[in-house]
Design an enzyme around this catalytic site. Structure first.
Site, PDB file in Angstrom:
ATOM      1  N   ARG A  63       9.416   5.259  -7.204  1.00 26.76           N
ATOM      2  CA  ARG A  63       8.657   6.267  -7.949  1.00 26.76           C
ATOM      3  C   ARG A  63       8.968   7.634  -7.355  1.00 26.76           C
ATOM      4  O   ARG A  63       9.651   7.742  -6.327  1.00 26.76           O
ATOM      5  CB  ARG A  63       7.160   5.996  -7.815  1.00 26.76           C
ATOM      6  CG  ARG A  63       6.720   5.875  -6.354  1.00 26.76           C
ATOM      7  CD  ARG A  63       5.231   5.796  -6.188  1.00 26.76           C
ATOM      8  NE  ARG A  63       4.827   5.458  -4.841  1.00 26.76           N
ATOM      9  CZ  ARG A  63       4.766   6.302  -3.814  1.00 26.76           C
ATOM     10  NH1 ARG A  63       5.122   7.557  -3.995  1.00 26.76           N
ATOM     11  NH2 ARG A  63       4.372   5.908  -2.611  1.00 26.76           N
ATOM     12  N   GLY A  76      -3.941   2.904   6.240  1.00 27.97           N
ATOM     13  CA  GLY A  76      -3.924   1.754   7.134  1.00 27.97           C
ATOM     14  C   GLY A  76      -2.747   1.709   8.071  1.00 27.97           C
ATOM     15  O   GLY A  76      -2.535   0.717   8.762  1.00 27.97           O
ATOM     16  N   GLY A 126       0.824  -1.201   0.000  1.00 29.08           N
ATOM     17  CA  GLY A 126       0.000   0.000   0.000  1.00 29.08           C
ATOM     18  C   GLY A 126       0.856   1.248   0.000  1.00 29.08           C
ATOM     19  O   GLY A 126       2.086   1.176   0.060  1.00 29.08           O
ATOM     20  N   SER A 127       0.215   2.411  -0.047  1.00 29.26           N
ATOM     21  CA  SER A 127       0.939   3.682  -0.065  1.00 29.26           C
ATOM     22  C   SER A 127       0.061   4.763   0.529  1.00 29.26           C
ATOM     23  O   SER A 127      -1.092   4.532   0.888  1.00 29.26           O
ATOM     24  CB  SER A 127       1.342   4.051  -1.498  1.00 29.26           C
ATOM     25  OG  SER A 127       0.190   4.261  -2.291  1.00 29.26           O
ATOM     26  N   GLY A 128       0.627   5.977   0.641  1.00 25.32           N
ATOM     27  CA  GLY A 128      -0.140   7.114   1.142  1.00 25.32           C
ATOM     28  C   GLY A 128      -0.476   7.041   2.613  1.00 25.32           C
ATOM     29  O   GLY A 128      -1.380   7.741   3.073  1.00 25.32           O
ATOM     30  N   SER A 129       0.223   6.182   3.372  1.00 26.18           N
ATOM     31  CA  SER A 129      -0.030   5.988   4.812  1.00 26.18           C
ATOM     32  C   SER A 129      -1.404   5.403   5.097  1.00 26.18           C
ATOM     33  O   SER A 129      -1.891   5.477   6.225  1.00 26.18           O
ATOM     34  CB  SER A 129       0.144   7.312   5.593  1.00 26.18           C
ATOM     35  OG  SER A 129       1.475   7.749   5.536  1.00 26.18           O
TER      36      SER A 129
END
Length: 411
Positions: A284, A164, A159-162
């Site tokens: 990225r 969870g 996942g990404s974007g913090s």
């Protein structure tokens, strides 16, 4: 042969998507976005940028669409955005391999996007990382936290974007977050895999890398715990020359351990009592305004230079000036309905403010999630010095005000 085109797989809900479109156009390319739902990216309509609806999780469908486009266009390159689903960038690598274009190695991208596997590779390569365990159920999570010792960070392995991600200081907090992750509120791309890791103390930094060249380090401040929502970012980070050299060495060691080194990479770490400890490597560009800060402060346009790599041209990472740029994210302190937000034009008029942008409009419901989706806007300032930039930023932030009506209580 037709017009030169750049294919973008998916878009970016914030700023990077529009910046890629405009950078491609400045380079004489025709940007074409392939997206499962192009309406998710409002800039495509506002810029009248070409977009095609296609299932971007289906590699065969993407190959067919790209093959059709090659009949009308000279496809110079393919790139894209990871966004919430980081598998997109691995898909980009597979498309580049299929069409013999410049791009990242998809196998290295895929293993890097698995944070547990990434931890193993970094540790095997001698890169300092927090203590960690992999869990697939509540019992595993509890056992892992007990072995590592509280407090711990608990987050999805992919996942990404913090999204969870939470700091758990007690057993009850751990149980609550585990229930959140496993109880149906968190969307898993496959079977649940949870990373439980040591919470290391120290200032947080983000390193921007292009190929094997370290561009610079961003200092990051978070909103209050237990979540990790970016609150402020500053480039360049105020570090001594020796520290920058140590960070560059750590960055290149991390790239070697993961097999990376083509295109952009973002490394996040904390500077602890035992030195820098790598928290995460993202294959990225960073998504929290770092490319804009780098360009304002140094003149290096990471997005344009990335596109040059994608289309097989030589990129230019030489700095043209030296300033300090910083961004402050606007984060609400409660859930509810945004009644109004004021002061944007006044903040934008403050000398040294480079940009003020809102992500939502009045009458929008606000339900905080503890990740990047909580941002409602940002302010960017730039000046010749860190102290002056911080003063400008604080002055502009003080001019922004808003009102939120609490949501009606249930029951």
């Amino acid at each position: 042969m037709g017009r030169k085109a750049l294919i973008l797989v998916e878009g970016h809900a914030r700023d990077n998507g529009l910046r890629y479109v405009k950078a491609a156009q400045r380079l004489g390319l025709h940007p074409i976005t392939l997206a499962s739902n192009p309406t998710d990216y409002g800039y495509l309509a506002s810029e009248r940028s070409a977009a095609i609806r296609v299932d971007t999780s289906n590699l065969d469908a993407l190959i067919r669409t790209c093959s059709q486009l090659r009949q009308s266009y000279d496809v110079a390159g393919i790139t894209g955005f990871s966004g919430i689903d980081e598998s997109v960038y691995a898909t980009v690598g597979k498309l580049c391999r299929y069409f013999d274009l410049q791009g990242p190695n998809p196998a290295f991208i895929e293993r890097c996007c698995d944070k547990f596997f990434q931890r193993q590779l970094l540790a095997d390569g001698g890169v300092p990382v927090p203590a960690y365990r992999l869990a697939t159920n509540a019992t595993d999570v509890e056992r892992s936290a007990a072995e590592i010792g509280y407090p711990v960070i608990v987050k999805p392995a992919v996942g990404s974007g913090s999204i969870g991600v939470r700091l758990c200081c007690t057993f009850s907090e751990l149980a609550e977050h585990t229930t959140h992750l496993l109880g149906g509120k968190h969307v898993w791309p496959s079977s649940p895999r949870i990373l439980v890791e040591e919470f290391v103390l120290g200032p947080f930094y983000s390193v921007e890398i292009m190929g094997n060249e370290v561009i610079g380090t961003v200092a990051v401040d978070f909103s209050p715990p237990p979540h990790f929502v970016f609150h402020k970012t500053t480039f360049p980070a105020p570090l001594a020359d020796d520290d920058h050299e140590r960070i560059a060495h750590l960055s290149l060691s991390s790239l070697r351990a993961l097999g990376l080194g083509w295109g952009p990479t973002n490394m996040e770490f904390r500077w602890t009592k035992r030195g820098p400890v790598v928290i995460e490597i993202n294959p990225r560009l960073a998504g929290a305004l770092e490319p804009q800060l780098v360009q304002l402060a140094s003149g290096v346009d990471l997005i344009t230079e990335h596109i040059k790599l994608v289309i097989g041209e030589e990129c230019d990472l030489r700095r043209s000036h030296s300033q300090t740029a910083a961004a402050r994210f606007l984060v609400p302190d409660r859930d509810g309905i945004l009644d109004w937000i004021d002061g944007v034009s006044r903040a934008a008029a403050v000398p040294g403010v480079a940009e003020v942008k809102l992500y939502i409009q009045p009458e929008t419901p606000i339900v905080r999630k503890g990740d990047f989706r909580d941002w409602i806007g940002h302010i960017i300032a730039v000046s010749p010095s860190l102290a002056q930039t911080e003063t400008i930023l604080e002055r502009a932030v003080a001019l922004i005000d808003w009102s939120i009506t609490p949501l009606p209580a249930l029951g």
